[in-house]
Structure formats: C-alpha cells, structure tokens
Design an enzyme around this catalytic site. Structure first.
Site, PDB file in Angstrom:
ATOM      1  CE  LYS A 102      21.297  14.467  38.573  1.00 12.32           C
ATOM      2  NZ  LYS A 102      20.972  15.879  38.209  1.00 12.32           N
ATOM      3  CD  GLU A 128      17.861  14.818  55.496  1.00  8.32           C
ATOM      4  OE1 GLU A 128      18.372  14.046  56.314  1.00  8.32           O
ATOM      5  OE2 GLU A 128      16.934  15.613  55.795  1.00  8.32           O
ATOM      6  CB  CYS A 163      15.207  22.312  52.977  1.00  6.46           C
ATOM      7  SG  CYS A 163      16.617  21.972  54.029  1.00  6.46           S
ATOM      8  CD  GLU A 185      10.064  23.233  49.837  1.00 10.59           C
ATOM      9  OE1 GLU A 185       9.948  22.346  48.973  1.00 10.59           O
ATOM     10  OE2 GLU A 185      10.956  23.197  50.715  1.00 10.59           O
TER      11      GLU A 185
HETATM   12  N1  LIG Z   1      15.608  18.367  53.637  1.00 13.39           N
HETATM   13  C1  LIG Z   1      16.757  18.894  53.236  1.00 13.39           C
HETATM   14  O1  LIG Z   1      17.814  18.772  53.892  1.00 13.39           O
HETATM   15  C2  LIG Z   1      16.785  19.659  51.937  1.00 13.39           C
HETATM   16  C3  LIG Z   1      17.954  20.360  51.619  1.00 13.39           C
HETATM   17  C4  LIG Z   1      17.980  21.098  50.415  1.00 13.39           C
HETATM   18  C5  LIG Z   1      16.885  21.113  49.559  1.00 13.39           C
HETATM   19  N2  LIG Z   1      15.778  20.408  49.908  1.00 13.39           N
HETATM   20  C6  LIG Z   1      14.608  20.444  49.042  1.00 13.39           C
HETATM   21  O2  LIG Z   1      15.016  20.351  47.661  1.00 13.39           O
HETATM   22  C7  LIG Z   1      14.131  21.104  46.853  1.00 13.39           C
HETATM   23  C8  LIG Z   1      14.928  22.065  45.994  1.00 13.39           C
HETATM   24  O3  LIG Z   1      15.957  21.353  45.347  1.00 13.39           O
HETATM   25  P1  LIG Z   1      15.769  20.882  43.819  1.00 13.39           P
HETATM   26  O4  LIG Z   1      14.821  21.769  43.093  1.00 13.39           O
HETATM   27  O5  LIG Z   1      17.126  20.633  43.252  1.00 13.39           O
HETATM   28  O6  LIG Z   1      15.038  19.475  43.992  1.00 13.39           O
HETATM   29  P2  LIG Z   1      14.675  18.487  42.782  1.00 13.39           P
HETATM   30  O7  LIG Z   1      13.962  17.377  43.426  1.00 13.39           O
HETATM   31  O8  LIG Z   1      14.046  19.178  41.646  1.00 13.39           O
HETATM   32  O9  LIG Z   1      16.112  17.966  42.238  1.00 13.39           O
HETATM   33  C9  LIG Z   1      17.056  17.450  43.130  1.00 13.39           C
HETATM   34  C10 LIG Z   1      17.973  16.527  42.367  1.00 13.39           C
HETATM   35  O10 LIG Z   1      17.228  15.411  41.931  1.00 13.39           O
HETATM   36  C11 LIG Z   1      17.445  15.178  40.539  1.00 13.39           C
HETATM   37  N3  LIG Z   1      16.244  14.559  40.012  1.00 13.39           N
HETATM   38  C12 LIG Z   1      15.082  15.157  39.667  1.00 13.39           C
HETATM   39  N4  LIG Z   1      14.188  14.236  39.250  1.00 13.39           N
HETATM   40  C13 LIG Z   1      14.801  13.012  39.353  1.00 13.39           C
HETATM   41  C14 LIG Z   1      14.425  11.664  39.068  1.00 13.39           C
HETATM   42  N5  LIG Z   1      13.198  11.365  38.598  1.00 13.39           N
HETATM   43  N6  LIG Z   1      15.322  10.668  39.272  1.00 13.39           N
HETATM   44  C15 LIG Z   1      16.555  10.950  39.750  1.00 13.39           C
HETATM   45  N7  LIG Z   1      16.990  12.207  40.030  1.00 13.39           N
HETATM   46  C16 LIG Z   1      16.108  13.217  39.833  1.00 13.39           C
HETATM   47  C17 LIG Z   1      17.744  16.547  39.996  1.00 13.39           C
HETATM   48  O11 LIG Z   1      18.443  16.446  38.759  1.00 13.39           O
HETATM   49  C18 LIG Z   1      18.594  17.140  41.102  1.00 13.39           C
HETATM   50  O12 LIG Z   1      19.927  16.696  40.977  1.00 13.39           O
HETATM   51  C19 LIG Z   1      13.208  21.835  47.802  1.00 13.39           C
HETATM   52  O13 LIG Z   1      11.991  21.127  47.912  1.00 13.39           O
HETATM   53  C20 LIG Z   1      13.950  21.777  49.139  1.00 13.39           C
HETATM   54  O14 LIG Z   1      13.075  21.836  50.253  1.00 13.39           O
HETATM   55  C21 LIG Z   1      15.698  19.682  51.081  1.00 13.39           C
HETATM   56  O1  LIG Z   2      18.376  23.583  52.377  1.00 11.84           O
HETATM   57  C1  LIG Z   2      18.584  22.748  53.266  1.00 11.84           C
HETATM   58  C2  LIG Z   2      19.663  22.801  54.186  1.00 11.84           C
HETATM   59  C3  LIG Z   2      20.182  21.671  54.714  1.00 11.84           C
HETATM   60  C4  LIG Z   2      21.208  21.762  55.687  1.00 11.84           C
HETATM   61  C5  LIG Z   2      21.883  20.662  56.130  1.00 11.84           C
HETATM   62  O2  LIG Z   2      21.680  19.457  55.598  1.00 11.84           O
HETATM   63  C6  LIG Z   2      22.866  20.740  57.227  1.00 11.84           C
HETATM   64  O3  LIG Z   2      23.078  21.835  57.824  1.00 11.84           O
HETATM   65  O4  LIG Z   2      23.462  19.671  57.521  1.00 11.84           O
END
Ligand SMILES: NC(=O)c1ccc[n+]([C@@H]2O[C@H](COP(=O)([O-])OP(=O)(O)OC[C@H]3O[C@@H](n4cnc5c(N)ncnc54)[C@H](O)[C@@H]3O)[C@@H](O)[C@H]2O)c1
Ligand SMILES: O=C/C=C/C=C(\O)C(=O)O
Length: 486
Positions: A181, A257, A291, A390
């Site tokens: 998804k 993550e 992130c 964040e």
């Molecule tokens: N730790 C990591 O490796 C990592 C990497 C990239 C992004 N992030 C984090 O992701 C965030 C930004 O990404 P984003 O805005 O897409 O995150 P988000 O949580 O808004 O959405 C992520 C995904 O989850 C889906 N989603 C949202 N609500 C849902 C629910 N209730 N049930 C099932 N699916 C759902 C969305 O459609 C999307 O595909 C930031 O907080 C960033 O720090 C973390």
């Molecule tokens: O925004 C987050 C970045 C994540 C990076 C990885 O998961 C990676 O380098 O494997």
C-alpha cells in the site's frame, strides 16, 4: 522549457499479475507538488480491493513461489534490481514528479539504492544458516526458516521506492507474498515496481499493489484483514499507534520504522569544515523530509558562534526550485497539507522566541508549488515545541551546550530514539557519548553512511524491531525448531 510540466502516469492496482481498476471505478488525482499540475489519476482502493489482493497473495503462497529453489528466487531478486537500474531515468523522473525532490537526488540516491536493496538481499539470502545443537547422544535439534506468509507493506511518501524495496526485497527473499500500500501522495514508482517484479519472474499473486488512503481506506483494510500475517509499516508514530490497534485483533507480527527528532551533537574539537559539509545534508536533504535528518543541532559553546555563522552562510547558498533543474538542492514539499504544517511550525518558532537566522518561509518568485526556504532557528528553549516535535521539513534548531552531561540529558529528553550524529576527534568521547545516546542508529563523524547488514531502526517511539541483513529475516520468517531423538 518549463521542465516540470511533464506528466506522470495513471496508476491502477496490481492484483494477481494484472493491472485493475477499483470495483467502484473510484479514483483520486495525483498532483505534482512542484507546480500543482495534475500528473494523472490513481485507482482508489478499499476493502474490496484489499480482499482480492490478500486472496491472491494467500493463494500464491502455495504456488510455484513455494517450491522455487533458493538460488532461483535469488536470481529473480537480482533481476528485479537489474531491471530497476535499466529503468533508472524513468523511475527517477516519476519519483521527482511525485515527491518534488530534486532529480539529482532521485537519480543518485533513491533509485540506485532501490536496485541495491534487491541486489543486496539476492546475495544475502544465499549465505544464511540457521542453528543446530547436539544433545549428547540423546537428540539433535535443528532450526529451519519458514516464510511468515502474507505480508502487508505500508509505505511513506518521502523516499517511496527506496523504502518500499527495502521492505519488499527481504520479504520476497524469505519466501513471503506481499500486498503493498504505497502512500497516496506517491503512487507512481510503486506501480512500475509491480510490473518490474512480474517481468523478473515473480509469479502472479506474489506481489500486489493496492492504492488508496490510510484510515477507512485500503491502508486500514490491510491492517484489519484476518489473512494478513504481518505488517511492516514506515510512517508517523501516531499512525503506528492506529495500525497496532487494528492489527491487534488478529495478533499480526509488526515491524515499525517511525518518526524521529534526531540530535546532531557537535563538539568544539571536531573539524568544522567537515562538520558543515555533512550537516548541510543531514539538515536539508530531501527538503528535510528524511526520518534520519539531524534537526536538533547541539554545538559546544566554544565553537557555537563560528559554526552558526558558517552554517547560515552555506545554507544561504542552497538553490530552492524546480526539481528538474540540476542546480536545485531543495525542491518542493510533498503537498499543501504538509507545506502548511511546516509553515505553521515556523510561525510557532517566532512565537516561542526563536531567532530565524536564515529562511523562515516561502521563497520569493514562486507562483505555484509548495516551496519552503531552508531555515535555521536559534534562541529557542529546550522545551519549545520546535525543539521537541518532528517538523519533517527544511528546518533545524541550533542550541549551545557546555558539558557532555548537559547535552546528553537534553538529547535523551525525547520520546523519540531513532538516530543521532556525534562530531568529535576524541576517540574515548566518541565511544562514551555514542553509548549514552538513546537512539537505535548512531553515526560518528558522518551521517547516513549505510551498511545494509547492520541493524536499522529506532527505539522508544521511533520504532519496533530492526531492518537490515539478518534482522530483516528475523521479521520476514518464522524459525521452526525440530528435535530428533537419536
Ligand atoms: N523510521 C524510518 O525509517 C522512517 C522512514 C521514513 C519516514 N518515516 C516517518 O514517516 C513520516 C512521514 O511519512 P508519512 O507522512 O507518509 O507517514 P503517515 O503515517 O502519514 O503515512 C504512512 C503510510 O501509512 C498509511 N496510513 C496512514 N494512516 C493509516 C492507518 N490508519 N492504517 C493504515 N495505513 C495508514 C498512509 O496511507 C501511508 O501509506 C514521518 O514521521 C517520518 O519520520 C520514518
Ligand atoms: O526517511 C527515512 C529514511 C530511511 C532510510 C532507510 O530505511 C535506509 O537507509 O535503510
């Protein structure tokens, strides 16, 4: 020529080896954040499409994928990596159209790393052993790895193909089937990835894509489906909570993550030029929508003024603009909602008494598109929301500190624990501070230097579990112990 008027593609679901529309023919529009032009339409999936995709994935568990020899499966993964590289320019263009990120970034980081994710696991999966124990002459115990089953992959919008392949490659390497998804803002490369998997020899039903939103849509349906055995999710911490609740009823295996508010700790004995070169990246790359970005910068007081002056000067040199202009370093934010949210934090920073040293809003000269200047804020209190929450944009705070104990106390005073950078030439201090920082990923005198064998992930509210090498297989497989009486 206005390079960002190029159009994208219409995105349909990919279920059981075929592109399909939603049963109710519903679609939503995909927008280019760099100019607000429409890129195409996207099939809007819901429970019905998730049911179809999960049924196909469950069926495929017992098809040719189950009996495919390990080396053949490894060759399929390698072929996927090869095909991604063959289509690198096309995929980089689609990724920059979807996200607003500069084309140099898509072309040199996002897409090549997507290919490498598959090449890495194609090799790694052929090297793995399990464990066996000789119990005197009584018994022999040995463990075998089995796939978890049907895995739901829920992906964020910031590094769409890099992160989707970081999940899909080990998922397939371990013999699972997948329902992906993608984030609603970034449908295009996920759609092409499904096609690439089929071309590489992945049997129908093993890889499926259902587009849609999160709550009350495809995302939620995937997390609630009783035949989905595991969910791997990358996204906001708050979303992680919602998914955990939905997955609880069928006790799904979860890998998370999540968000971060990562410290960048700079001691006065570090090489300031080296620090600045990397800190510009760790602060603003991908418009700060990573992130791992070091958005909380702490500088030892003796180096503070010099660092801030040089950091501000280098930041002012960054070109904000058209993602398809090679000079652009900072592209557009992902969309209006997030753009407004980040601008809201800049207003809050002013209210909290912050001093905007550079940036602070929308750059001049842009009629369309969601652009925000790279922004450095000083003078904020440690408890201000801009220091604690964040922001996920091109915004960093800089705070001076006097002692190791003081900076560690501030750094660890957070519910996040994803990553941190530490800059010092004192070896003992590097080890000491690295061991004290509460984060899953620590970089010393560098940032985002990646070895895919290492455990990758956050602690506290930044994640559950780890990805990378054996850690991915711990999630994407079930270990079965067999005891044979001698
Ligand atoms: N730790 C990591 O490796 C990592 C990497 C990239 C992004 N992030 C984090 O992701 C965030 C930004 O990404 P984003 O805005 O897409 O995150 P988000 O949580 O808004 O959405 C992520 C995904 O989850 C889906 N989603 C949202 N609500 C849902 C629910 N209730 N049930 C099932 N699916 C759902 C969305 O459609 C999307 O595909 C930031 O907080 C960033 O720090 C973390
Ligand atoms: O925004 C987050 C970045 C994540 C990076 C990885 O998961 C990676 O380098 O494997």
């Amino acid at each position: 020529m206005d390079t960002i008027t190029v159009t994208g593609i219409d995105c349909r679901h990919f279920i059981n080896g075929k592109y399909v529309d939603s049963a109710n023919s519903r679609t939503f529009l995909n927008t280019n954040p760099a100019n607000e032009n429409i890129l195409g339409s996207v099939a809007e999936g819901g429970k019905e499409e998730i049911d179809l995709a999960v049924a196909a994935a469950k069926e495929a568990l017992n098809g040719p994928w189950k009996t495919m020899p390990l080396t053949e499966r490894s060759n399929v993964l390698r072929k996927i990596g090869d095909l991604i590289l063959e289509r690198k320019d096309e995929l980089a263009r689609l990724e920059s159209l979807d996200t607003g990120k500069p084309i140099w970034l898509s072309s040199t980081i996002d897409i090549p790393r997507a290919a490498y994710n598959f090449h890495f696991f194609a090799d790694y999966m052929t090297t793995m052993g399990t464990e066996a124990y000789q119990h005197d002459d009584v018994a022999i115990n040995y463990a075998v790895r089995k796939p978890v089953g049907v895995v739901g992959l829920i992906n964020p919008w910031n590094l769409p193909m890099l992160l989707l392949t970081w999940k899909l490659a080990p998922c397939l390497a371990a013999g699972n089937t997948a329902v992906m998804k993608p984030a609603e803002w970034t449908p295009m490369t996920a759609t092409v990835l499904a096609e690439i998997c089929k071309e590489a020899g992945v049997p129908d039903g093993v890889v499926n894509v259902v587009h849609g939103f999160g709550p009350n849509s495809a995302g939620a349906a995937l997390t609630e489906h009783p035949d989905v055995d595991a969910i791997t999710f990358t996204g906001e911490t708050s979303t992680g909570t919602a998914i955990m609740k939905a997955a609880a009823k069928s006790l799904k295996k979860l890998s998370y993550e999540l968000g971060g508010k990562n410290p960048n700790i700079i001691f006065a004995d570090s090489d300031l030029d080296e620090v600045l070169e990397t800190t510009i990246k760790s602060s603003f790359i991908n418009q700060g929508e990573v992130c791992l970005c070091g958005s909380r910068i702490y500088v030892e007081r003796a180096a503070y003024d010099e660092f801030v002056d040089k950091f501000v000067a280098k930041t002012k040199e960054l070109v904000v603009g058209d993602p398809f202009d090679e000079k652009t370093k900072i592209g557009a934010m992902i969309g209006k909602e997030h753009y407004d949210r980040v601008l809201g934090f800049l207003d809050l920073a002013r209210e909290e008494g912050g001093i905007i040293r550079t940036g602070g809003g929308r750059p001049d000269g842009f009629e369309k598109g969601y652009y925000i200047e790279p922004t450095i804020i000083t003078g904020l209190d440690r408890d201000s929301r801009c220091v604690r929450e964040e922001i996920f944009g091109p915004v960093v705070t800089v705070i001076p500190f006097d002692t190791e104990e003081e900076v560690l106390e501030q750094v660890n005073d957070s519910h996040y624990g994803l990553s941190a950078s530490i800059w010092t030439n004192d070896l003992r201090r590097a080890h000491r501070v690295a061991n004290e920082v509460e984060a899953g990923i620590i970089w010393v005198n560098t940032w985002f230097l990646r070895d895919l064998r290492t455990p990758f992930g956050g602690m506290k509210q930044s994640g559950i579990g780890r990805e990378g090498g054996m850690h991915s297989f711990e999630f994407y497989s079930e270990l079965k112990n067999i005891c044979i009486k001698l």
